[in-house]
Design an enzyme around this catalytic site. Structure first.
Site, mmCIF file in Angstrom:
data_model
loop_
_atom_site.group_PDB
_atom_site.id
_atom_site.type_symbol
_atom_site.label_atom_id
_atom_site.label_comp_id
_atom_site.label_asym_id
_atom_site.label_seq_id
_atom_site.Cartn_x
_atom_site.Cartn_y
_atom_site.Cartn_z
ATOM 1 C CB SER A 103 7.196 -26.711 -11.659
ATOM 2 O OG SER A 103 8.457 -26.188 -11.279
ATOM 3 C CB SER A 124 18.180 -30.252 -8.528
ATOM 4 O OG SER A 124 17.113 -29.522 -7.978
ATOM 5 N N GLY A 133 11.877 -28.745 -9.037
ATOM 6 C CA GLY A 133 10.606 -29.044 -9.694
ATOM 7 C C GLY A 133 10.815 -29.175 -11.185
ATOM 8 C CB SER A 175 11.235 -27.744 -17.434
ATOM 9 O OG SER A 175 11.196 -26.640 -18.307
#
Length: 199
Positions: free
Chosen positions: A36, A106, A32, A34
């Site tokens: 989140s 990711s 997700g 940054s």
């Protein structure tokens, strides 16, 4: 350079480890933007599982980027290598019959799919958890002030602003962190693991 003259030495099998350790090993892959909430939820889940006496370990930017991957920057190539190494390490933890929790942006589908294949090729469960929050929400949260710096051009190639984030197509678990509390999010994951007989 690729290593040569190496041979795989087969020791105790994954199935034997399950029998001896009394738990299954697998990877919970949090992804997700940054801000989140993925790391916060991952921490809370790790604490819950530890209290229930499961062997679990969380990999995140702090214990990876300050050690194993301290030689990597944030270019696309370095991000991909970062995820490749994390994939290999999480697979080793899972193979040891520990629950491996990874919490990384990711951002690229290909790299997350490679992580999944790495596990599935050796019969290890891989559960992708998409911690979803709209960009305007994570920018409002901005706990580290990174979005503000990215908007000002102080951070180059920042995911969601000047670098892409490719959303998961079909994650096992989809959490909307602007709608669910931390406790509700952990409960969603815990119930999934119970339902799949992974606990």
């Amino acid at each position: 350079m690729t290593a040569k003259n190496i041979t795989w030495h087969q020791g105790i099998s994954y199935e034997e480890r399950i029998s001896l350790r009394g738990q299954k090993g697998y990877t919970l892959w949090f992804t997700g933007l940054s801000g989140s909430g993925k790391s916060t939820i991952a921490c809370a889940l790790e604490e819950l599982l530890l209290k229930k006496k499961y062997s679990v370990y969380r990999l995140d930017g702090d214990n990876i980027r300050f050690g194993l991957n301290k030689d990597l920057g944030f270019s696309e190539d370095d991000r991909n290598e970062n995820i490749r190494r994390i994939s290999e390490v999480s697979k080793l933890f899972a193979d040891s019959c520990a629950i491996s929790i990874t919490s990384f942006i990711s951002p690229y589908l290909k790299e997350r799919n490679n992580a999944r294949l790495l596990h599935e090729e050796v019969g290890l469960p891989f559960i992708e958890i998409f911690v979803d929050a709209p960009l305007h929400i994570v920018e409002e949260r901005d706990p580290k002030g990174l979005y503000k710096k990215a908007r000002a051009g102080e951070i180059k190639e920042f995911t969601g602003i000047s670098a892409p984030y490719e959303k998961p197509v079909n994650p096992e678990i989809h959490i909307k962190s602007d709608e669910n509390t931390i406790e509700e999010s952990v409960d969603i994951i815990y119930k999934y693991l119970l339902d799949k007989k992974l606990l």
